[in-house]
Design an enzyme around this catalytic site. Structure first.
Site, PDB file in Angstrom:
ATOM      1  N   SER A   1       0.844  -1.182   0.000  1.00 36.66           N
ATOM      2  CA  SER A   1       0.000   0.000   0.000  1.00 36.66           C
ATOM      3  C   SER A   1       0.881   1.234   0.000  1.00 36.66           C
ATOM      4  O   SER A   1       1.939   1.262   0.645  1.00 36.66           O
ATOM      5  CB  SER A   1      -0.911   0.011   1.233  1.00 36.66           C
ATOM      6  OG  SER A   1      -1.505   1.288   1.411  1.00 36.66           O
TER       7      SER A   1
ATOM      8  N   ARG B   1     -22.909  -9.335 -46.537  1.00 39.25           N
ATOM      9  CA  ARG B   1     -21.764  -8.717 -45.868  1.00 39.25           C
ATOM     10  C   ARG B   1     -22.295  -7.642 -44.930  1.00 39.25           C
ATOM     11  O   ARG B   1     -23.111  -6.802 -45.323  1.00 39.25           O
ATOM     12  CB  ARG B   1     -20.791  -8.084 -46.882  1.00 39.25           C
ATOM     13  CG  ARG B   1     -20.204  -9.064 -47.891  1.00 39.25           C
ATOM     14  CD  ARG B   1     -19.014  -9.830 -47.330  1.00 39.25           C
ATOM     15  NE  ARG B   1     -17.897  -8.920 -47.059  1.00 39.25           N
ATOM     16  CZ  ARG B   1     -17.128  -8.378 -48.012  1.00 39.25           C
ATOM     17  NH1 ARG B   1     -17.357  -8.649 -49.285  1.00 39.25           N
ATOM     18  NH2 ARG B   1     -16.149  -7.579 -47.682  1.00 39.25           N
TER      19      ARG B   1
END
Length: 464
Positions: free
Chosen positions: A276, A315
């Site tokens: 930390s 497509r």
């Protein structure tokens, strides 16, 4: 591919490399090389032209950044790539340049390139699963008789075996490894259809060209072009999402069991891992954090794949492009989570003594069901249940172990004394003995999982 600093935090450099710009462009060149060679073998173009094309299908010869930039304007990465390939071939053989990309279309080359990259990505996942399943197997075998609290609805429930819990983490991962292979067998297929999927330009030789290309690239030969038939492809992506969800489950349990108030598990420490910036005493579960973050992002990517399936006619417009953008993210998250958990479980700290202390701290209340079932043989189930409810309240109010309170109640009741064996009653409060049902189930599952894992290890489906 380019990822943000925070994306890279949640994945691995190996998986980033699989989908980076150079890798995808090179995969597209592999397609073009295989196409020209197959067409030459079928007599559709001169062998010399195929050799000329193949000789310059090397990504390092091109300005990849410029191709990517031009692709944004053109609407497809394949358009500037084919243009640059044609220009380069023409420097050496003008006639050969007329045969570049002949009879194919943009989606053919891009889809096939993504298939080739995905095969590499699946190899990374398979390797990672091999390692992680190995860690879990070894830990499960070591802790078959280690008592630990089972928790339901986030509350203590009963005593189980830590080995049984580990098997619960392991089984979905072994299944995921197998199902990824099953889906990949169908989804890793050549895309070749030409403009509208009919191979019209190549005529009757089109299917033979496709067969030669598939063999060359070591891909499955599709029954037909799958330009807008995305079911097998999306199904593979969803299996990657499910894998990441299973990894998120492991990370969730690990993070909860690593909480300071629980402290039954801990990730490895040292070399600044899990520290930390403000609190020196903290030992943060960073592997669980990475896996949870990766798993949190995954459902959105999976949903985007499903949303992109309704592609228009032969497509797609927009939805295929969305799928392409989402696809790598699934693999980046999965490998990030898997790699992080492998780091944690390679040297996971298991504290059986703390597991016992957490059980003992509950004053034996987690054995109430077992005691109730035993008493039911003497006084019937309703009466036994009611008695145990009353005695658990007494134990809580007096801060005494339930075993002592129950023993006193039996000794004070002549009818109970006549039917209850106090030694058997005491045995119900033995945490190690309480693991027996879980241990038996875990042993049986482990045998099957070892067999499945060995079978998976013996086959290497993603090797080129």
């Amino acid at each position: 591919m380019s990822v943000s600093i925070f994306d890279s935090f949640l994945t691995t450099s190996d998986m980033i490399a699989v989908f980076d710009d150079a890798a995808i462009v090179q995969a597209m060149f592999h397609f073009e090389q295989a196409l020209s060679k197959a067409q030459a073998d079928e007599g559709l173009l001169p062998a010399a032209a195929a050799r000329a094309i193949g000789a310059v299908c090397k990504a390092q010869l091109y300005d990849i950044g410029a191709i990517v930039s031009a692709g944004r304007r053109a609407g497809s990465l394949a358009i500037p790539l084919v243009k640059e390939l044609t220009r380069t071939v023409a420097l050496y053989d003008a006639e050969a340049a007329t045969h570049v990309h002949w009879g194919s279309t943009s989606q053919d080359v891009i889809d096939t390139a993504m298939v080739l990259a995905t095969r590499e990505a699946l190899q990374l996942l398979d390797d990672g699963l091999h390692d992680f399943c190995g860690h879990l197997l070894a830990l499960a075998e070591r802790h078959l008789c280690t008592p630990v609290l089972a928790r339901t609805l986030m509350q203590p429930a009963q005593v189980t075996s830590f080995g049984f819990k580990l098997v619960g983490w392991l089984a979905p991962l072994v299944r995921a490894r197998a199902r990824l292979r099953e889906c990949a067998e169908r989804a890793l297929q050549l895309q070749l259809g030409g403009a509208v999927g009919t191979l019209a330009v190549m005529g009757e030789r089109g299917p033979a060209v496709a067969a030669r290309m598939a063999a060359d690239l070591k891909l499955r030969l599709a029954d037909a072009a799958w330009h807008t038939q995305r079911d097998e492809w999306v199904r593979l992506g969803l299996e990657v999402a499910v894998l990441t969800g299973s990894l998120g489950k492991v990370a969730t349990d690990l993070s909860l069991m690593a909480q300071g108030e629980i402290a039954e598990l801990a990730e490895p420490s040292g070399n600044g891992r899990g520290g930390s910036s403000a609190m020196p005493h903290k030992r943060n579960p960073v592997s669980a954090m990475i896996a949870l973050a990766a798993a949190t992002r995954t459902p959105q990517h999976a949903a985007a794949l499903l949303a992109s399936m309704g592609q228009q006619h032969e497509r797609g417009l927009g939805n295929w492009q969305a799928e392409l953008a989402e696809w790598p993210a699934l693999f980046l998250s999965a490998h990030g989570a898997l790699n992080a958990l492998n780091d944690a479980f390679a040297a996971l700290v298991v504290d059986p003594a703390r597991m016992l202390r957490n059980i003992d701290a509950l004053q034996g209340l987690v054995f109430a069901e077992a005691a109730s079932i035993y008493l039911a043989g003497a006084i019937g189930r309703p009466q036994a249940h009611a008695l145990l409810e009353q005695l658990t309240q007494q134990a809580l109010a007096s801060s005494r172990p339930l075993a002592e309170v129950l023993r006193d109640a039996v000794q004070a009741d002549a009818a109970l004394r006549a039917h209850i064996d106090l030694s058997q009653l005491d045995a119900l409060f033995d945490p190690v003995a309480a693991t027996a049902p879980a241990r038996r189930l875990a042993e049986r599952q482990l045998q099957a999982l070892r067999t499945s894992s060995a079978a998976l290890d013996s086959v290497h489906p993603f090797t080129k």
